[in-house]
Design a protein around this motif. Structure first.
Motif, short mmCIF file in Angstrom:
data_model
loop_
_atom_site.label_atom_id
_atom_site.label_comp_id
_atom_site.label_asym_id
_atom_site.label_seq_id
_atom_site.Cartn_x
_atom_site.Cartn_y
_atom_site.Cartn_z
N HIS A 120 -11.31 7.19 -73.22
CA HIS A 120 -12.04 8.24 -73.93
C HIS A 120 -11.12 9.40 -74.25
N HIS A 167 -11.00 13.46 -74.96
CA HIS A 167 -11.69 14.74 -74.81
C HIS A 167 -11.43 15.59 -76.05
N LEU A 182 -21.69 14.78 -75.68
CA LEU A 182 -21.23 15.98 -74.98
C LEU A 182 -20.86 15.64 -73.54
N ASP A 183 -19.74 16.20 -73.09
CA ASP A 183 -19.35 16.05 -71.69
C ASP A 183 -20.34 16.83 -70.83
N GLY A 194 -8.72 10.23 -68.07
CA GLY A 194 -9.18 8.89 -67.68
C GLY A 194 -9.04 8.58 -66.21
N LEU A 195 -8.88 9.61 -65.38
CA LEU A 195 -8.75 9.34 -63.93
C LEU A 195 -10.11 9.16 -63.27
N GLU A 196 -11.17 9.64 -63.95
CA GLU A 196 -12.50 9.58 -63.33
C GLU A 196 -13.30 8.37 -63.82
N VAL A 197 -13.30 8.16 -65.10
CA VAL A 197 -14.11 7.07 -65.67
C VAL A 197 -13.17 6.03 -66.31
P1 5GP Z 1 -11.64 11.67 -66.99
O1 5GP Z 1 -11.95 10.21 -66.72
O2 5GP Z 1 -11.11 11.90 -68.37
O3 5GP Z 1 -10.74 12.24 -65.91
O4 5GP Z 1 -13.01 12.48 -66.85
C1 5GP Z 1 -14.23 11.91 -67.24
C2 5GP Z 1 -15.08 12.94 -67.95
O5 5GP Z 1 -16.36 12.36 -68.16
C3 5GP Z 1 -15.31 14.24 -67.17
O6 5GP Z 1 -14.99 15.35 -68.00
C4 5GP Z 1 -16.79 14.20 -66.80
O7 5GP Z 1 -17.41 15.45 -66.83
C5 5GP Z 1 -17.37 13.27 -67.86
N1 5GP Z 1 -18.50 12.50 -67.36
C6 5GP Z 1 -18.54 11.75 -66.22
N2 5GP Z 1 -19.74 11.17 -66.08
C7 5GP Z 1 -20.48 11.57 -67.14
C8 5GP Z 1 -21.84 11.30 -67.55
O8 5GP Z 1 -22.58 10.57 -66.91
N3 5GP Z 1 -22.25 11.88 -68.71
C9 5GP Z 1 -21.43 12.66 -69.46
N4 5GP Z 1 -21.94 13.18 -70.58
N5 5GP Z 1 -20.16 12.95 -69.11
C10 5GP Z 1 -19.69 12.41 -67.95
#
Ligand code: 5GP
Length: 130
Positions: free
Chosen positions: A93, A95, A28-29, A86-89
């Protein structure tokens, strides 16, 4: 350095795990756009979705399919929207987001907050259908 998702996969950081196999992990996010918002990741640590080898890219979607069907049964929605940002992590992945309309896919919306009990309940509801 290992990504936060690798640490989750390795159990170094806790997660609400929906499912796992040899190559993929779904959880879960933590900052969900909707109840049941789930992330599906390859265990292989690759940043960009389109840098994944073909087998992993296809396998990720095949693995995600059964998770999406389970979420769909557990959470009232029209369908499961999928997106890749994928801009944050920097660990590829997908969604999976239960949606009723296009606005439910708006990542600029404030995220939902759930308690630990609520996350566990959502998890249980989804896993019942796996
Ligand atoms: P994105 O990389 O797709 O822009 O966003 C990364 C997603 O990973 C975000 O929706 C964020 O809430 C989720 N996320 C970031 N860190 C964690 C974590 O430690 N645990 C979980 N379960 N989700 C995370």
């Amino acid at each position: 350095m290992a990504t936060i998702f690798t640490k989750i996969i390795n159990g170094e950081i806790p997660s609400y795990k929906v499912a796992e196999d040899d190559n993929f992990y779904a959880f879960l996010d933590i900052n969900p756009l909707a109840k049941g918002h789930t992330l599906v990741v390859p265990k292989k640590e690759v940043d960009y979705m389109f840098d994944l080898d073909d087998e992993t890219l296809a396998g990720l979607h095949i693995f995600a399919k059964k998770i999406a069907k389970a979420i769909e049964k557990a959470v009232p929605c029209k369908r499961i929207g999928t997106t890749v940002i994928g801009l944050e992590v920097p660990h590829a992945h997908l969604h999976l987001i239960p949606i009723k309309g296009i606005n439910d896919m708006n990542f600029e919306k404030p995220k939902l907050k759930f308690t630990d009990e609520e996350f566990k309940q959502i998890l249980e509801d989804i896993k019942k259908h796996l």
